[in-house]
Write a protein that holds these residues in place. Structure first.
Motif, mmCIF file in Angstrom:
data_model
loop_
_atom_site.group_PDB
_atom_site.id
_atom_site.type_symbol
_atom_site.label_atom_id
_atom_site.label_comp_id
_atom_site.label_asym_id
_atom_site.label_seq_id
_atom_site.Cartn_x
_atom_site.Cartn_y
_atom_site.Cartn_z
ATOM 1 N N ALA A 10 43.663 87.094 62.586
ATOM 2 C CA ALA A 10 44.162 87.426 63.918
ATOM 3 C C ALA A 10 44.718 86.188 64.595
ATOM 4 O O ALA A 10 44.395 85.059 64.224
ATOM 5 C CB ALA A 10 43.046 88.030 64.769
ATOM 6 N N VAL A 11 45.539 86.433 65.584
ATOM 7 C CA VAL A 11 46.036 85.341 66.413
ATOM 8 C C VAL A 11 45.792 85.717 67.864
ATOM 9 O O VAL A 11 46.008 86.856 68.272
ATOM 10 C CB VAL A 11 47.541 85.057 66.156
ATOM 11 N N ARG A 12 45.275 84.757 68.616
ATOM 12 C CA ARG A 12 45.140 84.927 70.069
ATOM 13 C C ARG A 12 46.417 84.366 70.658
ATOM 14 O O ARG A 12 46.648 83.154 70.659
ATOM 15 C CB ARG A 12 43.916 84.207 70.605
ATOM 16 N N VAL A 13 47.277 85.258 71.125
ATOM 17 C CA VAL A 13 48.571 84.898 71.686
ATOM 18 C C VAL A 13 48.328 84.495 73.136
ATOM 19 O O VAL A 13 47.799 85.272 73.930
ATOM 20 C CB VAL A 13 49.558 86.082 71.595
ATOM 21 N N MET A 14 48.714 83.279 73.458
ATOM 22 C CA MET A 14 48.391 82.696 74.751
ATOM 23 C C MET A 14 49.573 82.743 75.713
ATOM 24 O O MET A 14 50.717 82.587 75.306
ATOM 25 C CB MET A 14 47.963 81.238 74.552
ATOM 26 N N ARG A 15 49.269 82.949 76.993
ATOM 27 C CA ARG A 15 50.321 82.875 78.015
ATOM 28 C C ARG A 15 50.825 81.441 78.122
ATOM 29 O O ARG A 15 52.018 81.198 78.176
ATOM 30 C CB ARG A 15 49.793 83.348 79.364
ATOM 31 N N ARG A 16 49.896 80.525 78.174
ATOM 32 C CA ARG A 16 50.220 79.089 78.144
ATOM 33 C C ARG A 16 49.468 78.500 76.955
ATOM 34 O O ARG A 16 48.391 78.995 76.614
ATOM 35 C CB ARG A 16 49.778 78.412 79.436
ATOM 36 N N PRO A 17 50.008 77.473 76.337
ATOM 37 C CA PRO A 17 49.333 76.920 75.151
ATOM 38 C C PRO A 17 47.858 76.631 75.400
ATOM 39 O O PRO A 17 47.490 76.080 76.437
ATOM 40 C CB PRO A 17 50.111 75.629 74.868
ATOM 41 N N ALA A 18 47.036 77.031 74.454
ATOM 42 C CA ALA A 18 45.595 76.755 74.550
ATOM 43 C C ALA A 18 45.378 75.254 74.510
ATOM 44 O O ALA A 18 46.040 74.546 73.749
ATOM 45 C CB ALA A 18 44.856 77.416 73.395
ATOM 46 N N PRO A 19 44.458 74.766 75.309
ATOM 47 C CA PRO A 19 44.154 73.333 75.268
ATOM 48 C C PRO A 19 43.608 72.941 73.892
ATOM 49 O O PRO A 19 42.787 73.668 73.325
ATOM 50 C CB PRO A 19 43.071 73.160 76.343
ATOM 51 N N VAL A 20 44.070 71.844 73.377
ATOM 52 C CA VAL A 20 43.653 71.396 72.050
ATOM 53 C C VAL A 20 42.131 71.267 71.975
ATOM 54 O O VAL A 20 41.507 71.722 71.007
ATOM 55 C CB VAL A 20 44.336 70.048 71.687
ATOM 56 N N GLU A 21 41.525 70.697 72.998
ATOM 57 C CA GLU A 21 40.073 70.494 72.971
ATOM 58 C C GLU A 21 39.314 71.826 73.013
ATOM 59 O O GLU A 21 38.261 71.977 72.386
ATOM 60 C CB GLU A 21 39.614 69.564 74.094
ATOM 61 N N ALA A 22 39.841 72.802 73.734
ATOM 62 C CA ALA A 22 39.175 74.102 73.793
ATOM 63 C C ALA A 22 39.262 74.812 72.455
ATOM 64 O O ALA A 22 38.278 75.387 71.969
ATOM 65 C CB ALA A 22 39.789 74.960 74.889
ATOM 66 N N ALA A 23 40.423 74.768 71.849
ATOM 67 C CA ALA A 23 40.585 75.400 70.537
ATOM 68 C C ALA A 23 39.716 74.694 69.490
ATOM 69 O O ALA A 23 39.089 75.349 68.657
ATOM 70 C CB ALA A 23 42.051 75.380 70.117
ATOM 71 N N ALA A 24 39.638 73.387 69.571
ATOM 72 C CA ALA A 24 38.802 72.634 68.631
ATOM 73 C C ALA A 24 37.326 72.994 68.804
ATOM 74 O O ALA A 24 36.575 73.040 67.825
ATOM 75 C CB ALA A 24 39.014 71.139 68.814
ATOM 76 N N ALA A 25 36.929 73.283 70.033
ATOM 77 C CA ALA A 25 35.533 73.639 70.295
ATOM 78 C C ALA A 25 35.142 74.960 69.629
ATOM 79 O O ALA A 25 33.960 75.204 69.378
ATOM 80 C CB ALA A 25 35.287 73.719 71.795
ATOM 81 N N LEU A 26 36.106 75.804 69.315
ATOM 82 C CA LEU A 26 35.802 77.075 68.651
ATOM 83 C C LEU A 26 35.180 76.880 67.269
ATOM 84 O O LEU A 26 34.449 77.743 66.795
ATOM 85 C CB LEU A 26 37.066 77.931 68.522
ATOM 86 N N HIS A 27 35.461 75.762 66.653
ATOM 87 C CA HIS A 27 34.888 75.495 65.323
ATOM 88 C C HIS A 27 33.363 75.560 65.341
ATOM 89 O O HIS A 27 32.748 75.955 64.356
ATOM 90 C CB HIS A 27 35.372 74.143 64.783
ATOM 91 N N ALA A 28 32.757 75.214 66.470
ATOM 92 C CA ALA A 28 31.297 75.253 66.577
ATOM 93 C C ALA A 28 30.763 76.685 66.506
ATOM 94 O O ALA A 28 29.599 76.894 66.162
ATOM 95 C CB ALA A 28 30.851 74.605 67.888
ATOM 96 N N TYR A 29 31.607 77.671 66.816
ATOM 97 C CA TYR A 29 31.190 79.075 66.806
ATOM 98 C C TYR A 29 31.534 79.784 65.498
ATOM 99 O O TYR A 29 31.117 80.911 65.275
ATOM 100 C CB TYR A 29 31.841 79.828 67.965
ATOM 101 N N ALA A 30 32.317 79.121 64.684
ATOM 102 C CA ALA A 30 32.786 79.746 63.438
ATOM 103 C C ALA A 30 31.688 79.767 62.382
ATOM 104 O O ALA A 30 30.981 78.778 62.178
ATOM 105 C CB ALA A 30 34.003 79.005 62.904
ATOM 106 N N ALA A 31 31.560 80.905 61.714
ATOM 107 C CA ALA A 31 30.650 80.999 60.565
ATOM 108 C C ALA A 31 31.257 80.205 59.414
ATOM 109 O O ALA A 31 32.438 79.821 59.456
ATOM 110 C CB ALA A 31 30.473 82.465 60.174
#
Length: 181
Positions: free
Chosen positions: A104-125
Protein backbone atom coordinates in the motif's frame (compact mmCIF):
# COMPACT_ATOMS: atom_id res chain seq x y z
CA UNK A 1 -8.91 19.82 -19.75
CA UNK A 2 -6.64 17.71 -17.56
CA UNK A 3 -7.26 14.38 -15.88
CA UNK A 4 -7.08 14.04 -12.10
CA UNK A 5 -7.38 11.37 -9.42
CA UNK A 6 -9.17 12.14 -6.15
CA UNK A 7 -8.93 9.90 -3.08
CA UNK A 8 -11.35 10.27 -0.19
CA UNK A 9 -9.97 9.57 3.28
CA UNK A 10 -13.19 7.93 4.42
CA UNK A 11 -16.58 7.26 2.95
CA UNK A 12 -18.22 6.16 6.19
CA UNK A 13 -20.89 8.68 7.20
CA UNK A 14 -21.86 7.08 10.46
CA UNK A 15 -23.03 3.78 11.83
CA UNK A 16 -24.14 1.65 8.92
CA UNK A 17 -24.02 4.54 6.41
CA UNK A 18 -21.58 4.67 3.51
CA UNK A 19 -21.31 6.93 0.50
CA UNK A 20 -22.75 5.31 -2.61
CA UNK A 21 -20.41 5.81 -5.58
CA UNK A 22 -23.24 6.97 -7.89
CA UNK A 23 -23.99 9.74 -5.37
CA UNK A 24 -20.31 10.68 -5.20
CA UNK A 25 -20.14 10.81 -9.00
CA UNK A 26 -23.25 13.01 -9.15
CA UNK A 27 -21.75 15.35 -6.53
CA UNK A 28 -18.57 15.76 -8.60
CA UNK A 29 -20.58 16.43 -11.75
CA UNK A 30 -22.65 19.07 -9.90
CA UNK A 31 -19.50 21.09 -9.23
CA UNK A 32 -18.55 21.02 -12.89
CA UNK A 33 -16.12 18.11 -13.10
CA UNK A 34 -16.28 16.19 -16.38
CA UNK A 35 -16.04 12.54 -17.39
CA UNK A 36 -16.29 11.51 -13.73
CA UNK A 37 -15.63 7.83 -13.03
CA UNK A 38 -15.31 5.86 -9.81
CA UNK A 39 -13.21 2.83 -8.99
CA UNK A 40 -14.44 0.33 -6.41
CA UNK A 41 -16.61 1.47 -3.55
CA UNK A 42 -13.85 3.03 -1.48
CA UNK A 43 -13.87 6.66 -2.58
CA UNK A 44 -11.71 6.85 -5.70
CA UNK A 45 -12.59 9.34 -8.44
CA UNK A 46 -11.05 10.01 -11.83
CA UNK A 47 -12.26 13.16 -13.56
CA UNK A 48 -11.38 15.92 -15.96
CA UNK A 49 -11.29 19.62 -15.16
CA UNK A 50 -9.83 22.76 -16.54
CA UNK A 51 -6.29 23.24 -15.36
CA UNK A 52 -6.52 24.27 -11.73
CA UNK A 53 -4.43 24.35 -8.61
CA UNK A 54 -4.60 21.01 -6.82
CA UNK A 55 -5.44 22.73 -3.53
CA UNK A 56 -8.40 24.49 -5.19
CA UNK A 57 -9.74 21.17 -6.50
CA UNK A 58 -9.32 19.59 -3.06
CA UNK A 59 -11.17 22.47 -1.42
CA UNK A 60 -14.03 22.36 -3.98
CA UNK A 61 -14.45 18.61 -3.54
CA UNK A 62 -14.29 18.75 0.26
CA UNK A 63 -16.81 21.60 0.39
CA UNK A 64 -19.18 19.79 -2.00
CA UNK A 65 -18.80 16.55 -0.03
CA UNK A 66 -19.68 18.26 3.25
CA UNK A 67 -22.67 20.04 1.69
CA UNK A 68 -23.89 16.82 0.04
CA UNK A 69 -23.21 14.25 2.75
CA UNK A 70 -23.12 16.38 5.93
CA UNK A 71 -19.60 15.43 6.98
CA UNK A 72 -16.11 16.76 6.28
CA UNK A 73 -13.77 14.29 4.60
CA UNK A 74 -10.18 15.00 3.57
CA UNK A 75 -9.76 14.52 -0.18
CA UNK A 76 -6.35 14.16 -1.82
CA UNK A 77 -6.07 15.13 -5.51
CA UNK A 78 -3.25 14.29 -7.89
CA UNK A 79 -2.85 15.16 -11.56
CA UNK A 80 -2.71 12.20 -13.95
CA UNK A 81 1.01 12.66 -14.60
CA UNK A 82 1.75 12.67 -10.88
CA UNK A 83 -0.41 9.57 -10.37
CA UNK A 84 1.41 7.72 -13.13
CA UNK A 85 4.73 8.74 -11.56
CA UNK A 86 3.55 7.48 -8.17
CA UNK A 87 2.54 4.12 -9.65
CA UNK A 88 5.78 3.80 -11.63
CA UNK A 89 7.73 4.60 -8.45
CA UNK A 90 6.45 1.56 -6.52
CA UNK A 91 9.58 0.53 -4.59
CA UNK A 92 8.23 -2.98 -3.96
CA UNK A 93 7.50 -4.49 -7.40
CA UNK A 94 8.29 -8.07 -6.36
CA UNK A 95 6.05 -7.89 -3.29
CA UNK A 96 3.34 -6.25 -5.44
CA UNK A 97 3.48 -9.13 -7.93
CA UNK A 98 3.25 -11.71 -5.13
CA UNK A 99 0.57 -10.06 -2.96
CA UNK A 100 -0.75 -6.78 -4.35
CA UNK A 101 -3.25 -6.37 -1.52
CA UNK A 102 -0.40 -6.40 1.04
CA UNK A 103 1.41 -3.46 -0.61
CA UNK A 104 0.00 0.00 0.00
CA UNK A 105 0.93 3.62 -0.32
CA UNK A 106 -0.20 6.41 1.98
CA UNK A 107 -0.76 9.24 -0.48
CA UNK A 108 0.00 12.49 1.29
CA UNK A 109 -1.45 15.96 0.77
CA UNK A 110 1.95 17.38 1.65
CA UNK A 111 5.13 15.30 1.71
CA UNK A 112 5.44 13.25 4.88
CA UNK A 113 8.25 14.45 7.12
CA UNK A 114 11.31 12.26 6.70
CA UNK A 115 11.69 11.80 10.46
CA UNK A 116 8.04 10.80 10.89
CA UNK A 117 8.21 8.25 8.11
CA UNK A 118 11.47 6.90 9.52
CA UNK A 119 9.81 6.50 12.91
CA UNK A 120 7.35 4.02 11.37
CA UNK A 121 10.12 1.44 11.21
CA UNK A 122 9.76 1.02 14.98
CA UNK A 123 6.17 -0.21 14.43
CA UNK A 124 6.97 -2.55 11.56
CA UNK A 125 6.95 -6.30 12.13
CA UNK A 126 9.97 -8.27 10.99
CA UNK A 127 8.34 -9.14 7.66
CA UNK A 128 7.04 -5.61 6.98
CA UNK A 129 8.74 -2.86 4.98
CA UNK A 130 8.35 0.93 4.99
CA UNK A 131 9.84 3.37 2.50
CA UNK A 132 9.31 7.08 1.84
CA UNK A 133 9.20 7.87 -1.89
CA UNK A 134 8.64 11.44 -3.08
CA UNK A 135 6.81 12.30 0.15
CA UNK A 136 4.43 9.33 0.08
CA UNK A 137 4.80 6.31 2.38
CA UNK A 138 4.95 2.85 0.80
CA UNK A 139 4.37 -0.18 3.02
CA UNK A 140 4.49 -3.93 2.62
CA UNK A 141 2.23 -5.34 5.29
CA UNK A 142 2.79 -8.66 7.02
CA UNK A 143 1.32 -11.73 5.41
CA UNK A 144 1.50 -13.48 8.79
CA UNK A 145 -0.49 -11.03 10.93
CA UNK A 146 -4.12 -10.04 10.35
CA UNK A 147 -3.46 -6.52 11.65
CA UNK A 148 -0.41 -4.30 11.69
CA UNK A 149 0.77 -1.72 14.18
CA UNK A 150 1.74 0.37 11.13
CA UNK A 151 -1.90 1.17 10.40
CA UNK A 152 -2.43 3.12 13.61
CA UNK A 153 1.10 4.53 13.64
CA UNK A 154 0.60 6.20 10.23
CA UNK A 155 -2.12 8.51 11.54
CA UNK A 156 -2.92 12.06 10.45
CA UNK A 157 -1.48 13.31 13.74
CA UNK A 158 1.94 11.80 13.05
CA UNK A 159 2.14 11.97 9.26
CA UNK A 160 -0.20 14.73 8.15
CA UNK A 161 -3.25 14.45 5.91
CA UNK A 162 -3.14 11.41 3.66
CA UNK A 163 -4.99 8.26 2.74
CA UNK A 164 -3.86 4.74 1.89
CA UNK A 165 -4.56 2.63 -1.18
CA UNK A 166 -3.34 -0.87 -1.92
CA UNK A 167 -1.35 -1.72 -5.02
CA UNK A 168 -4.39 -3.15 -6.84
CA UNK A 169 -6.17 0.20 -6.54
CA UNK A 170 -3.06 2.26 -7.39
CA UNK A 171 -2.47 0.18 -10.52
CA UNK A 172 -6.11 0.29 -11.66
CA UNK A 173 -6.29 4.06 -11.18
CA UNK A 174 -3.07 4.39 -13.21
CA UNK A 175 -4.68 2.35 -15.97
CA UNK A 176 -7.74 4.62 -15.89
CA UNK A 177 -5.76 7.86 -16.14
CA UNK A 178 -3.21 6.40 -18.55
CA UNK A 179 -5.92 5.67 -21.07
CA UNK A 180 -6.96 9.36 -20.97
CA UNK A 181 -3.51 10.85 -21.61
Amino acid sequence: MRTYVALLYSIVLGEGRRVVMSDLKAMAERIGLKNVRTLVATGNLVFEARTAKISDLEHRLEKAFEETFGRHVDIIVRGAEDWLKLAAGNPFPDDSADAADQVAVRVMRRPAPVEAAAALHAYAAEDEKVLLVDGDIWVVFSRERPSSRLLTAASHKRMGIGTSRNWNTVRRLAEMVGSRQ
